[in-house]
Every structure is written in structure tokens, then in C-alpha cells.
Design a protein around this motif. Structure first.
Motif, PDB file in Angstrom:
ATOM      1  N   GLY A  81       0.778  -1.230   0.000  1.00  0.00           N
ATOM      2  CA  GLY A  81       0.000   0.000   0.000  1.00  0.00           C
ATOM      3  C   GLY A  81       0.807   1.276   0.000  1.00  0.00           C
ATOM      4  N   SER A  82       2.127   1.181   0.145  1.00  0.00           N
ATOM      5  CA  SER A  82       2.960   2.381   0.139  1.00  0.00           C
ATOM      6  C   SER A  82       3.128   2.911  -1.281  1.00  0.00           C
ATOM      7  N   ALA A  83       3.641   4.121  -1.405  1.00  0.00           N
ATOM      8  CA  ALA A  83       3.899   4.694  -2.728  1.00  0.00           C
ATOM      9  C   ALA A  83       4.903   3.844  -3.493  1.00  0.00           C
ATOM     10  N   LEU A  84       5.874   3.302  -2.770  1.00  0.00           N
ATOM     11  CA  LEU A  84       6.871   2.435  -3.386  1.00  0.00           C
ATOM     12  C   LEU A  84       6.207   1.166  -3.921  1.00  0.00           C
ATOM     13  N   ASP A  85       5.279   0.612  -3.148  1.00  0.00           N
ATOM     14  CA  ASP A  85       4.571  -0.600  -3.571  1.00  0.00           C
ATOM     15  C   ASP A  85       3.703  -0.328  -4.794  1.00  0.00           C
ATOM     16  N   GLU A  86       3.012   0.776  -4.804  1.00  0.00           N
ATOM     17  CA  GLU A  86       2.143   1.114  -5.940  1.00  0.00           C
ATOM     18  C   GLU A  86       2.951   1.285  -7.215  1.00  0.00           C
ATOM     19  N   GLU A  87       4.133   1.902  -7.092  1.00  0.00           N
ATOM     20  CA  GLU A  87       4.979   2.091  -8.277  1.00  0.00           C
ATOM     21  C   GLU A  87       5.542   0.754  -8.750  1.00  0.00           C
ATOM     22  N   ALA A  88       5.945  -0.102  -7.815  1.00  0.00           N
ATOM     23  CA  ALA A  88       6.466  -1.420  -8.188  1.00  0.00           C
ATOM     24  C   ALA A  88       5.388  -2.258  -8.864  1.00  0.00           C
ATOM     25  N   GLN A  89       4.162  -2.158  -8.355  1.00  0.00           N
ATOM     26  CA  GLN A  89       3.072  -2.919  -8.965  1.00  0.00           C
ATOM     27  C   GLN A  89       2.744  -2.370 -10.354  1.00  0.00           C
ATOM     28  N   ARG A  90       2.842  -1.068 -10.521  1.00  0.00           N
ATOM     29  CA  ARG A  90       2.573  -0.466 -11.830  1.00  0.00           C
ATOM     30  C   ARG A  90       3.603  -0.931 -12.853  1.00  0.00           C
ATOM     31  N   ARG A  91       4.874  -0.937 -12.461  1.00  0.00           N
ATOM     32  CA  ARG A  91       5.925  -1.373 -13.381  1.00  0.00           C
ATOM     33  C   ARG A  91       5.924  -2.893 -13.540  1.00  0.00           C
ATOM     34  N   ALA A  92       5.713  -3.601 -12.458  1.00  0.00           N
ATOM     35  CA  ALA A  92       5.520  -5.058 -12.433  1.00  0.00           C
ATOM     36  C   ALA A  92       6.775  -5.865 -12.734  1.00  0.00           C
ATOM     37  N   THR A  93       7.696  -5.326 -13.496  1.00  0.00           N
ATOM     38  CA  THR A  93       8.900  -6.064 -13.850  1.00  0.00           C
ATOM     39  C   THR A  93       9.987  -5.099 -14.285  1.00  0.00           C
ATOM     40  N   SER A  94      11.220  -5.512 -14.111  1.00  0.00           N
ATOM     41  CA  SER A  94      12.321  -4.759 -14.709  1.00  0.00           C
ATOM     42  C   SER A  94      12.388  -5.103 -16.187  1.00  0.00           C
ATOM     43  N   VAL A  95      12.837  -4.148 -16.977  1.00  0.00           N
ATOM     44  CA  VAL A  95      12.919  -4.342 -18.429  1.00  0.00           C
ATOM     45  C   VAL A  95      14.385  -4.348 -18.817  1.00  0.00           C
ATOM     46  N   TYR A  96      14.845  -5.467 -19.357  1.00  0.00           N
ATOM     47  CA  TYR A  96      16.254  -5.618 -19.696  1.00  0.00           C
ATOM     48  C   TYR A  96      16.485  -5.306 -21.167  1.00  0.00           C
ATOM     49  N   LEU A  97      17.253  -4.265 -21.402  1.00  0.00           N
ATOM     50  CA  LEU A  97      17.623  -3.849 -22.752  1.00  0.00           C
ATOM     51  C   LEU A  97      19.108  -4.132 -22.950  1.00  0.00           C
ATOM     52  N   VAL A  98      19.573  -4.028 -24.175  1.00  0.00           N
ATOM     53  CA  VAL A  98      20.968  -4.346 -24.453  1.00  0.00           C
ATOM     54  C   VAL A  98      21.905  -3.455 -23.658  1.00  0.00           C
ATOM     55  N   HIS A  99      21.596  -2.177 -23.584  1.00  0.00           N
ATOM     56  CA  HIS A  99      22.523  -1.219 -22.983  1.00  0.00           C
ATOM     57  C   HIS A  99      22.201  -0.887 -21.536  1.00  0.00           C
ATOM     58  N   GLY A 100      21.185  -1.509 -20.975  1.00  0.00           N
ATOM     59  CA  GLY A 100      20.865  -1.197 -19.587  1.00  0.00           C
ATOM     60  C   GLY A 100      19.535  -1.795 -19.181  1.00  0.00           C
ATOM     61  N   VAL A 101      19.055  -1.352 -18.036  1.00  0.00           N
ATOM     62  CA  VAL A 101      17.825  -1.899 -17.493  1.00  0.00           C
ATOM     63  C   VAL A 101      16.920  -0.763 -17.042  1.00  0.00           C
ATOM     64  N   ILE A 102      15.630  -0.925 -17.256  1.00  0.00           N
ATOM     65  CA  ILE A 102      14.626  -0.034 -16.681  1.00  0.00           C
ATOM     66  C   ILE A 102      14.128  -0.745 -15.427  1.00  0.00           C
ATOM     67  N   PRO A 103      14.545  -0.311 -14.240  1.00  0.00           N
ATOM     68  CA  PRO A 103      14.321  -1.113 -13.030  1.00  0.00           C
ATOM     69  C   PRO A 103      12.901  -1.005 -12.495  1.00  0.00           C
ATOM     70  N   MET A 104      12.503  -2.034 -11.779  1.00  0.00           N
ATOM     71  CA  MET A 104      11.212  -2.007 -11.095  1.00  0.00           C
ATOM     72  C   MET A 104      11.320  -1.231  -9.784  1.00  0.00           C
ATOM     73  N   LEU A 105      12.512  -1.219  -9.181  1.00  0.00           N
ATOM     74  CA  LEU A 105      12.725  -0.573  -7.894  1.00  0.00           C
ATOM     75  C   LEU A 105      13.865   0.441  -7.990  1.00  0.00           C
ATOM     76  N   PRO A 106      13.868   1.448  -7.138  1.00  0.00           N
ATOM     77  CA  PRO A 106      14.981   2.403  -7.131  1.00  0.00           C
ATOM     78  C   PRO A 106      16.307   1.709  -6.866  1.00  0.00           C
ATOM     79  N   SER A 107      17.379   2.293  -7.374  1.00  0.00           N
ATOM     80  CA  SER A 107      18.698   1.668  -7.281  1.00  0.00           C
ATOM     81  C   SER A 107      19.153   1.472  -5.843  1.00  0.00           C
ATOM     82  N   VAL A 108      18.726   2.357  -4.918  1.00  0.00           N
ATOM     83  CA  VAL A 108      19.140   2.210  -3.536  1.00  0.00           C
ATOM     84  C   VAL A 108      18.673   0.871  -2.963  1.00  0.00           C
TER      85      VAL A 108
END
Length: 977
Positions: free
Chosen positions: A437-464
């Protein structure tokens, strides 16, 4: 630098092609309920050419006349669906075509031919199985009626006479229990199942008491389709829910050809966006939105990539949809890596952008004193450690890709006094940080998965979180969720030993990569080395253990490898009896072993300092990869079992449905002929058996043995077999009968995802459910739980789990599409600079088209004869599945004037990048390399015919070749995952 696209991603194979051939069930090759025949690509014609101008400009306005039909009133559709009234039940009279049915389902558009679409009809109310045995085929844009890929649509079936030419089925023939088999497969009868020591499942899925196989709940139309081997055709009559992407990228072009250097005529009010994704339609862009420099010289901007938002309304009087006013945006030039990736991120809906301040505040709140700390400086509060089991005195380490930063799984193994081994899988406790129910949880659920591209990743969670607080980095204390069990050294689960689940604290002693672990397995690194006896090249100093010796970690890796490979061998050793259709029944254990793995080449790219590709190579799968995989599979299975035993309907599972039965049937005779074509084939050859995942695997193994020097045939067969496979999906257990929880490829009754919560949201849900179960068990043992107050009962409802599963499935599909397009972009950019000459294998032919597999590049390519210069004649032989192309003269690069393409023959090709937008691969046929193994069978057949005509007795049974539509390779058509 080398990019390996992150870890743990599976690559499902895509298939490409046009309209299927002959009588049979068409499929888009996307795991829908397609079916028999079609793969000869008959009627495929020329693939849609994005460079052609849209000539039928008269229909753009059409002076108010309707191009499409009005939709049926949505309330009327909803009322009929709510009542389960989706099949009128009227008798089907073929002479009068009295037939009226209405169904609903998700529409999928063929990405190689946007004029063809398919709808997998949803089950009737209260019924688990679909009402039709195959997809409804929607042919043409008018019948699709403005529906776009992904929309939930209402589809009305056309009269039976239009389903398939020359077919006639009466009601009396199709009524009652339909049990007609579409293609005879070799089936070994199962008597009594033995105990399964490999998995030892504690929950047995229930089956109908009347039969061991689920009974098909086909409606009248479905019975007709199955009885007559027909594929229903239909038309879209309404859109229940618009579920398509709203942003589309592509190039701008005039509706009518404009000479180079000339301006767009003043009477031209529109230009058209030709989409990069061929599933989406050409889209009208208003002149008032187009920049003046483009209007002044459209040809000068033909290589510019644009993106638009689709207008929510598509008028019935307009042949094409329109872009929303003021939505046109310039992205950059076609072929520019940054531009192409911005376009793909927006198109697939994964352009998530930066995390909001509110989300980052949630993530940083776990830092010491709520202040950001340097990486590795965070310490776990003592009160949190006291709540957990302490594994810090265990020798735990990680094994990951070299470039991995998000380390979400670690392992330990201990040899016990009784000869068994204790194995612990420790997973990052992400759910501790991502609070429900936190803002972090809502954003993670919206993204649902990390996206792996050749040159990098679009993460599901902040890098910290994903690179520090959650990541199981070496030499620091980290929170984990652990699963610990016992095994025998031959890979079986130890009997009568309880499995431990719970939250823990660990301290990884080493960060191994797959290459280092493989050198340990290969004994390149000695078993008891001193520090100075191993070079940094063999084992980097930063990856060496702290607190334990190198020899101890080496011993653990070798023991893990011994047990893991023993298990893997058993897992793929099917006990299913592979028999011919005429053989008698035999006893088998259908549960133990018998897994199937169909791998597609995973591309990696070496890049220069500017990020441009300089080399492409396939990612090598080694025993070190397989070692980790085996233990992750066990952990996921054991957690799934814990969920189904304790959460019932709320369990979040990962289900892999059975493949399209008719799709496998259509491959039966092709593979049987391939087995017979081997010079080493004899009466002991088992042949092709598709009755189970294990029998399919065994068939492939034997095929590899029959053609030891022709690995391309084996790889082509694996590719072809991926076409009728359906994608695995997340489900809430309560939404499916228990027999449908099964994971087909793994051949186990249930499965889930527990081991990658840093990059997958379903794993976080599973962690929360598992934690609730563990807490309830502890409270129950302490008599502290009151009725109705268990933690499991307070978790998300079944509907919430199901809704989350749908979202995660959608985002996983989008992430897969974005990842594959990223590969495609880098490959095209590399090929533009450095074309490649490679061997290709023919895996499909049609009257004017053919499909090639290029193993070294991991791609399938469908092309048309019309794209070859100077062709004089084309001859398609359905019986031999061959296409003979003749031309009058050789080209500057090719030496042939006549070339026969046949299934499994090898061709040398030149692979390059198209010279005109959009960005795509171009393949030129250079020369013939090796004839198809099926040619050997032709010789055998001709010899037997000759012997028979001379009155001599034949040696052994005659070989008969079935030449109906079932002989053809399943038609290729790309769609989803």
C-alpha cells in the motif's frame, strides 16, 4: 564492454508467417488455440511493405459513407455475456446457414500481416475451458472493424460455409460427446503412478471422477469446428474494453507519392504514419500538426522517427484511424540507438521515467537515520535481526552474470552426517522494504517487472534498493527470505525431512560469476589452492571469499554441481514409454522426470566506448548456469506447494498451459518422415512422440543422435516446436481448476516465482503470502490465532491476486517485446556497418514465400520471392514442401540461376540491414549448401516403388507418406509471449 541483458530472462521463440495453407486451423503462433496445418505459408504472398504509399485515398473521408459497421450496443453484449448467452444453441443447417453465435475474447493481430487477426474466446460462465477448440480467425480489416491488438472484443461467427471451402457438417454429426482425434499420436497408457522422489508433491490436483482427462465443454459451434476440422471465421461486432497501446511510433509519408524535393500539395490534408510495429494500422496525421519543413520536402524527412497518440475515436467513415491533434512528436533518426529505444519504450509502455520523490522517500526511509548512506554502509537494526533466523555462520555465496548488480539469490550447501545434503536458497527480502500500500509498492506494482535492454535496465525498484539494501552483496549483512531442504546426492528430495521457510539474515562470503564457477567445475582452478596459485584472470580478487577459504567455496561449488547435475539428468529423463501408435500399453510414471526445454539463441553484444555494437555473439549456457537453475526451480516449487496447501485460492502461481494439440498434430508426420530419413534409422527407432513434455524431449534427443553431424536440423526442430507452445502466465489459484495449475514444460503440478523479487512483482506477492503462512503456523503452535484472524485471511483477496496477475502478465509481455526489439535495433545497427554471411535453414515454404532460421544470429526471417531480383519462375510443390526459384541471370553476389528451398535444407545467406526505413533485417540468398535430409527419404521411397513395380518383395514394411495438410510445418506467425 559486454552487455548480457541481465540475468534470468527466458527467451521464448517467435514465429513468423502469413496466412496458413490448405484446410486446417490457423494460428498466429502465439500460444492461442490455433491448430492444424498452415505452415506451408500457403497464400502467404508478399509481406506487407511499409514503404508503399497507401493508394486507396478515396476512403479516407468517403464523403460520410460507412467503411465499417456500427458496433452492437455494448449493454446488449454485456447482458448476453452476463447471462451466459453467448451461443444461441440454434441448430446448424448448412443449406440455409442458420447460424448465429456471439463470443468474446482478446484479439491478437498477426505482426507479419496486419490484415489477419485471431480471437481466443473466453470460457462460458461457470466453465473453465474455452467453448471453441481453436481461435476464431478474423480475415481482413473490415471484419476486424477497427479493433486493435489487445482489445477485448465481441466477435460474431460467420456462417459455417465460410469457415473452410468445401466443408459440410450437419448437426446430427456434431451433436453429443465429440471425441474425434485430429491426428493419431503415439499414446502410452498409464496404469498406476509411482511415488515421485524427484519432487515429492504433497498436493494432488483433482480430476473429474468420470475421466482421467478433462472433458471438453464445447458449444455447438465448437463441436462443429472440431468434428469437421474447421476454423471458425468471424467478425468483430463490438469492443468491450479498449486494451491496446495508445502510442505508436513510425515514419511519416504522403498518402500519394510526392517527387523527391517537392512539397506536399496543398490539397493533401493528411500524411500517414507507417508504424514500426506492424500489428498497428497506418494512422492519419493532420496537416496542421506537421512541421513546415516536413511539408516543404517530405522525402528529406523520410528517415525521421515520429510518435503519435491514437485518437480515442475511430469513425466508421474513415478507413484509417487518426492521430490525436497535437500529439505528433519527433524522436530522431531511424537507426539511431537512442531514438529507437525512446520509441520502443514509449510504444511498449515501459517508459516509466524517473522515480517520484514520494517513491524515493519510501526507499530512503530504511537508510540509517533516514539519511542516504554510501553503498554497503547500511546496518540492520538489532531488533530486526532478533526476529529472524541467523544464517551468518553459514558459507553462503552468490553466482550471477558478470555484470549483474541486483543480486537477489544466494546459496549454501552442507554435507550432513547421514550422507544427505542440506541446501539453502536465500532470496532478498524485498517485501520488508516494499510495504503493501505504500507509494513504493504502488509504483512497483505499476511497473511489475524490470525491463532488460541491451545497454541497460529499466528497473522495477529504485537503485538504492535493487543495488544496495536488497542486493545480497558480499561481506555485508542482508535481510533474506530462506527456503532450506534436504536432498540425496543423486538429486532427489530427501523423504520425511521437513522444509524450513522463514525470514533470515545472511552474510554472503563471495560474489562469484558464472565464468568463475565454470572454471571451478572444469578444474581449471585447483580444488585446494593458495591465494597466489590462482590468477586474477581465473578468479578475480574482488570475487574471492571473505571469512572462508577458497578451497571451502570450491568444495561447495563442486558438491552443488554434483547434486544439481544428477538431478537435472533425472529431471529430463522421461519414464514415459515412447511407443509406436500400434504398440500396446505400458506402465510409466508420468510425474517423475520428463521435462522439456526449448532454448532460443540469446544474443549478446560487445559495444565500444560510445555504446555502438562491434560484435554479436550468442550467450553461452554452461553447467554453472544450470547449477543455479536447478536449485531455484526446487525453491520455487516448494514455495508453490506451501501456498496451495495453506492459501488455497489466494496462491499466486505460475502456470504453463499445454501446447496447442492440433499444432503438435500437424507436426507429427513431418517429424516422422525426418526420423525415417536418417541413414541410421532402423526398426528400433522410436519416432516422434508428442504425448507429454518428456516424450517430446526424448524425441528431440533421439533426433539429435540420428543426425550427429547436422546440428542445424536439431536446432530447426526445436524452433518449429516452439510455435504451438503457449506462454506461461501468472494466475490466482482460485480462478483455475487445480489440474490447470500445472507447469507443462517442467512437468510438475504447480509452480510459482519466489526467487527474483528485485525484478518481478509477483515474487513480492508470493513473499507476503509465504510470510503470512509462516506467522500463522507459529501463532497456531503457540495457540495465539483466533478464528478468522489469521494473517492469510487478512491478505489480498482472491480477486486482488487475480487482478495483479493480469497486470503482471501484461507488463511481462510488454517487457519481453521491448527487450526483443532492443536486440533487433542493435543487430540492425551492427549489420548496417558489417553485413554477415551465414548459414540458414529453411523451416517453412509457401507458394511465394519462405521462412529461414539463422542459428548464429538467433533470428527467423520470412521473405517473399518478389523481393528477389530477376526471378523468372516460381514452382511450389506441396507434396515435397519445396519451392523452386528460377532466374535468367546471376547477380553480382550470387551464383545461382535455379534454387530449390525445402524444409531443413541449408542455404548460405548474406544478412544486412535494409537501406530504407523502417529499421529491419535484409536477407539475400547466396548459394545452396546442403540438401534436406528428407531427400534421403525420397530416394528410399523411389527405390521401394521400383522394387514393387518389378515384382520383387520389399524389405520390411513399406513407408507411406501422408500428403495432406497435416504434413506441413506449422505456419509461422509472430504475436506475443
Amino acid at each position: 564492454m559486454i552487455s548480457n541483458q541481465g540475468k534470468g530472462k527466458s527467451r521464448n521463440s517467435n514465429s513468423g508467417g502469413g496466412k496458413g495453407g490448405g484446410k486446417g486451423w490457423k494460428s498466429d503462433g502465439n500460444g492461442g488455440k490455433g491448430g492444424k496445418g498452415g505452415a506451408s505459408e500457403k497464400g502467404g504472398g508478399k509481406p506487407h511493405n511499409n514503404n508503399r504509399r497507401y493508394q486507396n485515398n478515396k476512403n479516407q473521408n468517403n464523403q460520410g459513407k460507412s467503411v465499417y459497421n456500427e458496433y452492437v450496443d455494448l449493454k446488449a453484449i454485456e447482458a448476453r455475456i452476463a447471462l451466459g448467452d453467448v451461443d444461441t444453441g440454434e441448430e446448424i443447417n448448412n443449406s440455409s446457414n442458420a447460424f448465429q453465435t456471439l463470443f468474446f475474447g482478446k484479439i491478437r493481430i498477426n505482426p507479419r500481416s496486419r490484415k489477419n487477426a485471431f480471437v481466443t474466446c473466453k470460457p462460458l460462465t461457470g466453465v473453465s475451458q474455452p467453448p471453441l477448440p481453436c481461435d476464431v480467425f478474423i480475415e481482413g480489416e473490415n471484419e476486424r472493424n477497427r479493433a486493435l491488438d489487445g482489445d477485448l472484443v465481441a466477435v460474431e461467427l460467420l456462417p459455417v460455409s465460410e469457415w473452410a471451402a468445401g466443408s459440410s457438417v450437419s448437426v446430427s454429426e456434431s451433436s453429443g460427446d465429440v471425441s474425434v482425434a485430429l491426428g493419431a499420436l503415439s499414446i502410452a497408457q498409464v496404469e498406476e503412478e509411482e511415488e515421485d522422489p524427484l519432487w515429492r508433491p504433497l498436493f494432488k490436483p483433482t480430476k473429474s471422477p468420470e475421466t482421467t482427462e478433462p472433458k471438453e465443454m464445447l458449444c455447438t459451434a465448437g463441436e462443429v469446428a472440431k468434428k469437421g476440422q474447421l476454423q471458425p471465421k468471424g467478425r468483430v461486432v463490438g469492443i468491450i474494453k479498449a486494451n491496446h497501446r495508445t502510442s505508436i511510433d513510425g515514419i511519416l509519408a504522403p498518402l500519394n507519392r510526392v517527387p523527391d524535393g517537392s512539397c506536399l500539395p496543398l490539397n493533401e490534408k493528411w500524411m500517414v504514419l507507417q508504424p514500426s510495429d506492424k500489428r498497428y494500422p497506418y494512422t492519419l496525421v493532420s496537416r496542421i500538426d506537421i512541421p513546415p519543413e516536413v511539408l516543404a520536402n517530405p522525402s528529406a524527412h523520410s528517415a525521421t522517427l515520429w510518435i503519435i497518440d491514437l485518437d480515442s475515436e475511430w469513425a466508421i467513415s474513415s478507413k484509417l484511424p487518426r492521430a490525436r491533434i497535437q500529439s505528433l512528436r519527433r524522436l530522431g533518426e531511424v537507426g539511431d540507438i537512442a531514438t529507437e529505444h525512446e520509441a520502443l519504450a514509449r510504444s511498449y509502455g515501459v517508459d516509466h521515467g524517473h522515480f517520484s520523490e514520494q517513491v524515493l522517500e519510501c526507499a530512503n526511509s530504511f537508510q540509517n537515520d533516514n539519511k542516504p548512506a554510501n553503498k554497503g554502509e547500511w546496518t540492520i537494526p538489532e531488533e530486526e535481526i532478533a526476529k529472524r533466523k541467523d544464517f551468518r555462520n553459514h558459507r553462503i555465496f552468490t553466482i550471477d552474470p558478470t555484470t549483474a548488480k541486483d543480486l537477489d539469490d544466494a546459496l549454501h550447501i552442507t554435507l550432513m552426517d547421514d550422507g544427505t545434503v542440506e541446501v539453502g536458497v536465500h532470496i532478498a527480502d524485498v517485501s520488508h522494504f516494499v510495504q503493501d500500500g505504500s507509494a513504493l509498492d504502488e509504483e512497483a506494482q505499476r511497473r511489475a517487472t524490470s525491463v532488460y535492454l541491451v545497454h541497460g535496465v529499466i528497473p522495477m525498484l529504485p537503485s538504492v534498493l535493487c543495488e544496495d539494501l536488497c542486493s545480497l552483496n558480499p561481506a555485508v549483512d542482508r535481510l533474506a527470505f530462506s527456503c532450506v531442504w534436504r536432498m540425496t546426492r543423486d538429486g532427489a528430495l530427501a523423504p520425511n525431512v521437513p522444509i524450513w521457510f522463514g525470514k533470515s539474515v545472511i552474510r554472503s562470503c563471495a560474489k562469484l560469476d558464472y565464468d568463475t564457477a565454470q572454471r571451478i567445475i572444469d578444474k581449471v582452478i585447483p580444488s585446494s589452492p593458495k591465494q597466489d596459485e590462482v590468477s586474477d584472470a581465473d578468479w578475480e580478487y574482488k570475487r574471492r571469499p571473505e571469512g572462508w577459504s577458497m578451497g571451502q567455496v570450491i568444495g561447495d561449488v563442486l558438491l552443488m554441481h554434483e547434486v544439481g547435475m544428477a538431478r537435472r539428468q533425472r529431471r529430463f529423463s522421461s519414464n514415459a514409454c515412447l511407443v509406436s501408435p500400434l504398440a500396446g500399453s505400458q506402465k510409466r510414471n508420468s510425474q517423475s522426470g520428463g521435462a522439456l526445454s526449448l532454448h532460443k539463441t540469446k544474443l549478446c553484444f560487445r559495444r565500444d566506448d560510445l555504446g555502438n555494437p562491434t560484435k554479436v555473439f550468442s550467450y553461452p549456457i554452461k553447467d554453472s548456469n544450470r547449477l543455479v537453475e536447478e536449485y531455484m526451480l526446487i525453491a520455487n516449487f516448494l514455495v508453490a506447494q506451501k501456498l496451495v496447501l495453506n492459501c488455497q485460492a489466494k496462491a499466486m502461481l505460475r502456470s504453463h498451459p499445454q501446447p496447442v494439440e492440433q499444432g503438435l498434430s500437424s507436426l507429427q508426420s513431418l517429424f516422422e518422415k525426418l526420423f525415417k530419413a536418417s541413414p541410421d534409422s532402423d526398426s528400433s527407432t522410436i519416432g516422434f512422440d508428442s504425448t507429454s513434455a518428456g516424450s517430446l524431449h526424448a524425441s528431440l534427443v533421439q533426433l539429435k543422435e540420428l543426425f550427429p553431424s547436422n546440428t542445424a536440423v536439431y536446432e530447426a526442430c526445436m524452433t518449429i516446436l516452439t510455435h504451438p507452445m503457449k506462454p506461461a502466465v501468472y494466475v490466482a489459484a482460485g480462478t483455475k481448476p487445480s489440474e490447470e495449475w500445472r507447469h507443462y514444460a517442467l512437468n510438475i503440478p504447480y509452480y510459482t516465482h519466489f526467487t527474483s523479487p528485485i525484478r518481478r512483482y509477483p515474487d513480492i506477492v508470493v513473499h507476503r503470502l509465504l510470510h503470512a503462512i509462516v506467522c500463522d503456523e507459529r501463532s497456531t503452535s503457540a495457540s495465539m490465532v483466533k478464528e478468522g484472524e489469521s494473517m492469510v485471511s487478512k491478505m489480498w483477496s482472491e480477486d486482488q491476486i487475480a487482478s495483479c496477475a493480469v497486470r503482471c502478465n501484461e507488463m511481462k509481455e510488454a517487457a519481453k517485446g521491448a527487450s526483443e526489439r532492443s536486440d533487433h535495433v542493435y543487430l540492425c545497427v551492427l549489420l548496417k556497418k558489417s553485413p554477415v554471411v551465414a548459414e540458414a535453414v529453411v523451416i517453412g515454404v509457401g507458394p511465394k514465400s519462405y521462412t529461414l532460421q539463422i542459428p548464429s544470429l538467433g533470428i527467423e526471417h520470412r521473405a517473399c520471392v518478389d523481393d528477389i531480383d530477376g526471378v523468372d519462375s516460381v514452382q511450389h510443390d506441396e507434396a515435397s514442401e519445396s519451392l523452386t526459384i528460377t532466374r535468367s541471370a546471376q547477380s553480382s553476389e550470387t551464383s545461382w540461376t535455379s534454387l530449390q528451398l525445402r524444409i531443413f535444407c541449408k542455404i548460405k545467406v548474406k544478412v544486412s540491414c535494409r537501406t530504407k526505413p523502417p529499421l529491419d533485417v535484409a536477407v539475400d540468398l547466396l548459394s545452396f549448401v546442403e540438401e534436406s535430409p528428407l531427400a534421403h527419404l525420397d530416394s528410399l521411397l523411389k527405390g521401394k516403388v521400383s522394387q514393387t513395380s518389378n515384382g520383387r518383395a520389399e524389405d520390411g514394411p513399406s513407408l507411406r507418406v501422408n500428403k495432406d495438410a497435416g504434413d506441413r510445418v506449422i505456419r509461422h506467425a509472430l504475436s506475443k509471449s
